[in-house]
Write an enzyme that holds these catalytic residues in place. Sequence first.
Site, PDB file in Angstrom:
ATOM      1  N   HIS A  25       0.830  -1.206   0.000  1.00  0.00           N
ATOM      2  CA  HIS A  25       0.000   0.000   0.000  1.00  0.00           C
ATOM      3  C   HIS A  25       0.865   1.256   0.000  1.00  0.00           C
ATOM      4  CE1 HIS A  25      -2.531  -2.936   2.558  1.00  0.00           C
ATOM      5  NE2 HIS A  25      -2.752  -3.145   1.289  1.00  0.00           N
ATOM      6  N   ASP A 121      -5.921   5.188   0.791  1.00  0.00           N
ATOM      7  CA  ASP A 121      -6.118   3.904   0.135  1.00  0.00           C
ATOM      8  C   ASP A 121      -7.372   3.242   0.694  1.00  0.00           C
ATOM      9  OD1 ASP A 121      -5.527   2.413   2.442  1.00  0.00           O
ATOM     10  OD2 ASP A 121      -3.477   1.971   1.844  1.00  0.00           O
ATOM     11  N   HIS A 373       4.516 -13.598  -7.089  1.00  0.00           N
ATOM     12  CA  HIS A 373       3.261 -13.854  -6.382  1.00  0.00           C
ATOM     13  C   HIS A 373       2.084 -13.142  -7.032  1.00  0.00           C
ATOM     14  CE1 HIS A 373       4.402  -9.910  -5.146  1.00  0.00           C
ATOM     15  NE2 HIS A 373       3.478  -9.782  -4.246  1.00  0.00           N
ATOM     16  N   TRP A 376      -0.152  -6.706  -7.162  1.00  0.00           N
ATOM     17  CA  TRP A 376      -0.363  -5.754  -8.251  1.00  0.00           C
ATOM     18  C   TRP A 376       0.845  -4.866  -8.495  1.00  0.00           C
ATOM     19  CZ3 TRP A 376      -3.057  -6.277 -12.231  1.00  0.00           C
ATOM     20  CH2 TRP A 376      -3.405  -5.208 -13.062  1.00  0.00           C
ATOM     21  N   GLU A 381       5.266  -3.433 -12.181  1.00  0.00           N
ATOM     22  CA  GLU A 381       6.704  -3.241 -12.376  1.00  0.00           C
ATOM     23  C   GLU A 381       7.219  -4.174 -13.470  1.00  0.00           C
ATOM     24  OE1 GLU A 381       8.572  -3.687  -8.573  1.00  0.00           O
ATOM     25  OE2 GLU A 381       7.718  -1.841  -7.779  1.00  0.00           O
TER      26      GLU A 381
END
Length: 485
Positions: A25, A121, A373, A376, A381
């Site tokens: 986050h 967020d 994994h 996001w 990236e």
Amino acid sequence: MARDATEAQSKKPHIVVLASPGLGHVTPLFEFAKRLVLLHGCHVTFLNIPTEASLAQTQLLHSPNLPLGLSVVDFPTVDLSGVVEDDAPALTRLSVNVQQTLLSLESILLQLHKPQAVVIDLFCTQAFEICKELSIRVFMFFTASTRLLAFSLLLPQLDRDVAGEFVDLPEPIQVPGCSPLRTHDLLDQVRSRKSDDYKWYLYHLSRVSMADGVFLNTWEDLEPAPVRAIRENAFYKKTLTAPVYPIGPVIKETESVTETGSECLAWLDKQPEDSVLFVALGSGGTLSAEQLTELAWGLELSGQRFIWVVRAPDDASACASFFTVGNDTDADARSYLPEGFIERARGRGLEVPSWAPQVAVLQHSSTAAFLSHCGWNSVLESLAHGVPLIAWPLYSEQRMNATMLAEEVGVAMKAVAEDTAETRVVGREEIEKVVRMTVEGGEGKEMRRRARELKESAIKALSNGGPSYESLARVATQWKATLKN
């Protein structure tokens, strides 16, 4: 000089950015804050929740090299003992931490002379009432995929309409304007409606409509159907009346490189182009002891070059390092990798404890693919640097991301787990096969071609005049218009 700087800042909109704990986050919101300062003429204060912050989070936010116009303010630490159990699931613990920490938000915003806007967020929605009381506009930065947002905005209706557990539904869930969502891919937080994590997730999602606008960390070429659905589908126009702004990919542009990181990049410099598999499972990801052993054997059997960010196994949780990432860089991998593995892999493989300079590795010409994994931030990236993925989802919404990347975007290959009565493990033979196919096979070359198309698309989206750049510029212009003459 200091007075001139203060006067210059007073002529810029002052924006406060607030992220819940955890690098997944904090990182995108911190990069968003930098972008507001460097590209869009804003003065930004980033509010940091230090309670249970990892070492990596603390180092990121308190770097001495912040751009002029960006400051970081720490909330007072709070005592969570007696408020939440030590073994509470991650979202519950995080949400209680935020709830307790934001008790001091009003006083901090008053000390900051009431900024033009606050950007939060998804897990900081307790800020809505506080900001409304102070007549401060609140925007949400959605840190995950727009695909997840589309499903999540449907969740309150599903909660009303479905009697049992969503995972027991006989058919995939129909998400307006998007491909159906298989129940197997449901995010962890909604797999048990009796859990505290589900109650917290539903609580936060039911409040998204309180935002004055929602920033999406995506771009239209990556997620065309979900972005179009959120904007145009009748269900979402009724559910989310605030405008949405695709502004992605918002990712780390640079990062500090430690001595270990420098060694990692020096090793990469010696490898052929498109030959190395980068293995890293995000800021929170951990494997069981059995799975760690199978992954080691699979990498060895594949015969491919690799860099592996290795963490000590944890049989209890797939996100055991969520609040502790960066704390165990001195751990000895020999104590939990197969005997002799490091020696046998020497020259062809490199093991890095806990943390690696991911952006620099993905940028490197020797990197062929990324075993990830599918968090996001890592997805963005990877694609922003034209690198395809081997999808290895662990927790949260990562299964959903993996399916989308493999079946809709065409940039990932899934490793299939073997289900037994006791465990669900990806075996060494499956790992060997998928690694070979991705690094040197025809499937891997096609995924690499598609990933590089998206890289070029992302560059255009973020360039001056591109849709992501202009989307954020429009909001910054609105904020500037609210400044008093």
